[in-house]
Enzyme design. Structure first.
Site, PDB file in Angstrom:
ATOM      1  CG  ASN A 243      -2.285  -0.717   0.962  1.00 24.60           C
ATOM      2  OD1 ASN A 243      -2.816  -0.616  -0.334  1.00 24.60           O
ATOM      3  ND2 ASN A 243      -2.877  -1.464   1.896  1.00 24.60           N
ATOM      4  CB  CYS A 522      -4.553  -8.434   2.942  1.00 25.82           C
ATOM      5  SG  CYS A 522      -6.010  -9.095   2.075  1.00 25.82           S
ATOM      6  CG  PHE A 523       0.225 -10.192   4.613  1.00 25.05           C
ATOM      7  CD1 PHE A 523       0.332 -10.361   6.008  1.00 25.05           C
ATOM      8  CD2 PHE A 523      -0.263 -11.194   3.755  1.00 25.05           C
ATOM      9  CE1 PHE A 523       0.061 -11.709   6.510  1.00 25.05           C
ATOM     10  CE2 PHE A 523      -0.667 -12.181   4.475  1.00 25.05           C
ATOM     11  CZ  PHE A 523      -0.477 -12.543   5.587  1.00 25.05           C
ATOM     12  CB  CYS A 524      -0.067  -3.330   4.039  1.00 25.46           C
ATOM     13  SG  CYS A 524      -0.582  -3.167   5.611  1.00 25.46           S
ATOM     14  CG  ASN A 525       0.883  -6.838  -1.636  1.00 23.04           C
ATOM     15  OD1 ASN A 525       0.442  -6.830  -2.828  1.00 23.04           O
ATOM     16  ND2 ASN A 525       2.449  -7.145  -1.815  1.00 23.04           N
TER      17      ASN A 525
END
Length: 1007
Positions: A243, A522-525
């Site tokens: 992100n 989602c691991f900022c992805n």
């Protein structure tokens, strides 16, 4: 003469004899005095010789063709608790044999050999000189845990922290903008660190600058904010970007002023495959949008390594783009890549590179760098508007005039840099370069662990049915064969034996119980997450409507996962960590139904809800059947057993069930206690009167108040376990909510008073709930004595927030639910709830609690029963406590009625029986592990519950309820009839009261 010679010989012999006698006597005395020491030394020497022989054999077998010398300073100790476990040693040897010899995996003998060395020399006294370098000494906090979240943040070693501390103690630093000797020395240190960073990444001489930032995100933000956007510019980026890189898109759109089709262009990950055809596809996309206007620059951003899957993207693309399109500058997000891999700025002269140092060596946090090619920075980072201290040569206050400093680092670093943490960076680089022998050793070590772990995960199958179901699905673009294409990250989800997915939140919960720490979500992805999980835009929009946001617990929606599980390795991980993780998967998920509630079904009607279930058997929340008032016991039970129950236990339980078939159970199930929890996550109030009023949201005053932080998020015991020590009481006679806590004055709040400050941003389980905040102008009273010993307690309390602050030690506020709030139940949208998580009512069974405690005591043989006295009905924070009957029989009910004992004993009653529906099992979290007496977090009872009380992957205990209706008892009819909606509606004009005690009668069961 002969006699003389003989005399001399005799004399000499006597002297020799005398000398030997004295010497032997002294030697024996010494030996007697040091007998134990000599024995120990002999034993140690023997052990050392044996161990050395073993090690020589091992090293000769495993280490024949060494290419890299063993780094003697790095000893990674497995410290396996199962040294005698043959299975462990067999797996360990298999791992070493494969990854120390087979060059196709890219492994060269280094860190793993040290690990082997330390493993077999663990008890070798000659190895004491290396003790300060083993894992236990360097990472003592990892002794009992497995840390697998290095992609988020790796760990700092004790040597690193000690060296930093030593420097801070012995050296003096000050603001590098000062020109006194200390300031000049500090500036020299900072500049030296800049050079160290450039040397570490092999930057060409004087072609790059280091701009210190607060982290990789800040570095990316600066590029987007300062970039020379024009109307002809375009922002290209990989879909599988963090992100923080995607956020640059907003600068591009704002500056360019175009639509999504003209301002930016996402590039699918498929195009990044390392071959000429795919490179040509990317180059063609850029070429189609390339502007011949020499004044326009575009930006191409992508990660060196995907933080979601660990896929490494081709670095050669940097050269290809720069060569063909020099006006398209390349930005590399290298935060994930350089944590365990090298990067060469001479070989891949990227225009802009961003990093975070805590991902490389754990400490310090809050420091990153933007590494800029000087030529690109001078031409493209030109839109900086703001200037500050340290960034200008001269400025004027009277008019708009200033002159920037000439160097990029001085011009782009606003204010005083974080010089103390910057100076600490050198000790992190020393760890990598000196103690570990370089980052390439780290890459090979972590990649070997990653490969092995991935292979072992893919070997796991559910094997309890004819069609084998693989346990794990791994999300990746490659086969983990090449360390230049894959990093030390494994992203996956777990299948249940029926082919459905476990929710990642449940996986994380079980992992934490096993002291394994990983990452979920989602691991900022979003690009990688949505792509691998096959989530469409429509899915994402629906998830948002359903209340799902980042970091919440909604892991499965509409049958699809909303995220996944990620493990990642650092240099301090070893084989033992992988071994424990694989065993965790085996013991917690393989043939998962063996952890489920076992199903007990009845073919006949039963009386008074008495579903007679053995104390040792738990029943499923998916049972069903019909109940009536006839019959007096249990008949014809059919038991569905898990195929994986051990034979001995199965026979024992079958025998017990057979005994139950012929047993007439006369136990009476009663609602024995009612608890309300006026302030969410504080202790409960027991109803001491014989009745309590029901309101549309549940029990009156239940969870009507909550405590929030300064961001408007509610605070629970998982965040602050000390909340358990705040006692609550509802005083109806005096119209007071009373709060007490140890060493604090008693706080009383009028029940009839509503605060005047509206506050509508309270976040509860993803919902925004309207609330009224108690501010400085709101009224409260404090008594003159404290709730605990000591009398003085909290001192002067001017308002409620001050009382909370003095006890909790954190600034927070009390909020009351607005009367206009009509939040709907999570499990039944037809019912209202206050600040409760899911439902208006929660029921538990004392018999179930008792059974759970027996299991805990049995599973913890080293403890004494009194150690678990703190686990009680209060641990589960239920509203309704029932007694009588059998453990877990509450799982069977779909509907029941509560009949006041007064009603049961008389022919006339002023109130009617109340009907409640069971609307779902209560999914348990670590909240139940809070010791309600001490205000601290424990491991039980969730750990034991997880071993036998799962349903659909969730750990369950207790039942969610809603109020269905009241029953009109009509003497002219034999059947119970429900009141109409008008008659049964809960309102002030038609109050409904629940009595204690009440007899519980089952109306229907669940299938």
């Amino acid at each position: 003469m002969l006699i003389f010679i003989i005399s001399i010989i005799i004399t000499i012999a006597s002297i020799i004899f005398l000398f030997e006698t004295v010497f032997n006597k002294n030697s024996n005395t010494i030996n007697n005095n040091n007998n134990s020491n000599n024995n120990n030394n002999n034993n140690n020497n023997n052990n050392n010789n044996n161990n050395n022989n073993k090690n020589n054999i091992k090293e000769n077998n495993i280490d024949k063709n060494k290419e890299i010398k063993i780094k003697e300073k790095l000893i990674l100790n497995n410290n396996d608790p199962k040294e005698n476990d043959l299975k462990y040693k067999e797996e360990f040897n298999n791992f070493l044999n494969k990854f120390s010899k087979n060059q196709e995996y890219g492994y060269k003998d280094n860190l793993i050999d040290n690990e082997l060395r330390n493993h077999y020399n663990n008890n070798n006294n000659n190895n004491n000189n290396n003790n300060n370098n083993n894992k236990d000494d360097q990472f003592p906090k990892l002794k009992d845990i497995v840390y697998l979240d290095h992609a988020a943040s790796t760990l700092a070693s004790m040597n690193q922290i000690e060296e930093i501390s030593k420097e801070l103690k012995n050296s003096m630093f000050c603001n590098p903008h000062s020109v006194n000797p200390i300031g000049l020395k500090t500036k020299e240190e900072v500049d030296s660190i800049r050079e160290n960073i450039l040397n570490y990444f092999n930057a060409p001489y004087r072609q790059y600058s280091v701009i210190f930032t607060s982290g990789c995100t800040d570095s990316l933000k600066k590029v987007g904010e300062y970039f020379a956007w024009t109307k002809n510019s375009k922002f290209y980026y990989s879909l599988e970007s963090h992100n923080s890189l995607l956020g640059i898109r907003e600068y591009a759109c704002e500056s360019i002023g175009g639509s999504s089709t003209t301002s930016f262009q996402p590039i699918p990950s498929l195009y990044f495959k390392c071959n000429n055809n795919q490179f040509n596809d990317i180059l063609e996309i850029i070429g189609n949008n390339d502007d011949n206007n020499n004044e326009s620059y575009s930006l191409f951003g992508y990660p060196g390594q995907c933080n979601y899957s660990g896929t490494k993207y081709p670095l050669e693309l940097i050269n290809r783009i720069q060569k063909k399109y020099p006006k398209c500058k390349v930005l590399l997000d290298a935060a994930s890549l350089v944590s365990t891999s090298s990067f060469d700025l001479t070989k891949y002269p990227v225009d802009f590179m961003t990093i975070s140092f805590y991902k490389m060596f754990g400490y310090p946090t809050g420091i990153g760098a933007l590494i800029v090619k000087n030529d690109s920075g001078e031409k493209c980072l030109i839109n900086k508007k703001y200037f500050s201290g340290g960034t200008v040569n001269v400025s004027m206050a009277q008019e708009r005039f200033h002159v920037d400093r000439p160097s990029l680092s001085e011009r782009l670093e606003d204010g005083t840099i974080n010089f103390m943490n910057i100076i600490s960076l050198k000790h992190g680089f020393n760890i990598i370069n000196n103690q570990l022998g370089g980052i390439d050793n780290v890459k090979l070590h972590t990649f070997s662990l990653t490969q092995y772990c991935k292979e072992e995960m893919l070997k796991l199958y559910h094997s309890d049915n004819s069609k084998q179901q693989q346990l794990c699905i791994i999300y990746s673009d490659n086969h983990f064969k090449d360390s230049s294409k894959q990093g030390s990250i494994i992203n996956f989800n777990i299948f249940r034996s029926n082919g459905e997915l476990f929710g990642y939140n449940q996986v994380e919960k079980l992992a934490s119980l096993s002291s394994i720490y990983l990452r979920t979500g989602c691991f900022c992805n979003p690009g990688a997450c949505h792509g691998y999980l096959n989530l469409s835009k429509k899915d994402i929009e629906q998830h948002l409507k359903d209340g799902h946001v980042c970091w919440d617990s909604k892991d499965i929606l509409n049958g699809k996962p909303t995220g996944s599980v990620r493990i990642s390795f650092g240099y301090m991980n070893n084989f033992n960590d992988v071994y424990k993780f694989i065993n965790f998967l085996k013991s917690n998920f393989i043939n998962d139904h063996k952890f489920e509630k076992e199903v007990i079904k009845s073919n006949k009607k039963i009386n008074n809800n008495l579903c007679d279930i053995s104390d040792n058997i738990s029943c499923s929340g998916s049972c069903g059947g019909s109940c009536g008032s006839s019959g007096s016991g249990i008949e014809d039970y059919q038991v569905q057993y898990s195929n994986n129950i051990k034979e001995e236990k199965e026979e024992e339980e079958k025998e017990e069930i057979e005994n139950l078939k012929n047993e007439k159970d006369n136990d009476e199930v009663l609602l024995s206690e009612i608890y309300i929890y006026p302030v969410k996550s504080c202790s409960g109030h027991k109803v001491v009167n014989d009745k309590w009023e029901l309101v549309p949201s549940g029990l009156k005053y239940d969870r009507e108040w909550t405590i929030i932080d300064q961001s408007g998020n509610y605070i629970n015991q998982k965040k602050l376990p000390i909340l358990a020590l705040i006692q609550t009481e509802i005083d109806l006679i005096n119209d007071k909510l009373i709060l007490t806590a140890p060493e604090m004055k008693v706080l009383s709040i009028p029940l009839s008073y509503y605060p005047i400050s509206a506050f509508d941003q309270i976040q509860v389980c993803g919902d925004k709930v309207d609330g009224l905040l108690y501010g400085d102008k709101d009224f409260s009273n404090t008594s003159g004595s404290s709730a605990g010993s000591g009398g003085g307690g909290g001192g002067n309390i001017d308002n409620i927030s001050e009382w909370l602050y003095q006890f909790i030690g954190k600034r927070c506020y009390l909020v009351r639910k607005s009367p206009e709030s009509h939040r709907k139940s999570k499990v039944d949208s037809s019912n209202e709830i206050s600040f409760a998580n899911e439902s208006p009512y929660l029921l538990i069974n004392e018999e179930s609690v008792s059974d759970l405690k027996k299991r805990i005591i049995k599973d913890n043989p080293d403890s004494v029963p009194s150690d678990w006295n703190w686990i009680s009905k209060h641990s589960f924070r239920a509203n309704f406590i029932i007694t009588g009957g059998k453990a877990y029989q509450e799982d069977l009910w779909s509907q029941f009625q509560l009949i006041s004992k007064q009603q049961n004993d008389t022919t006339q009653s002023s109130s009617s029986p109340l009907v409640f529906n069971s609307v779902g099992d209560c999914n348990r979290c670590k909240m139940i592990c809070i010791n309600q007496k001490m205000g601290i977090e424990e491991r039980e009872p969730l750990s034991t519950l997880a071993s036998y009380r799962r349903s659909g992957g969730k750990i369950i205990f207790g039942q969610h309820l809603n109020f269905a209706d009241s029953i009109k008892r009509n003497n002219s009819h034999t059947n119970d009839t429900a009141l109409s909606s008008n008659e049964s509606s809960i309102s002030s004009s038609n109050p409904i009261f629940l009595h204690v005690p009440s007899k519980l009668k089952v109306l229907s069961e669940r299938y």
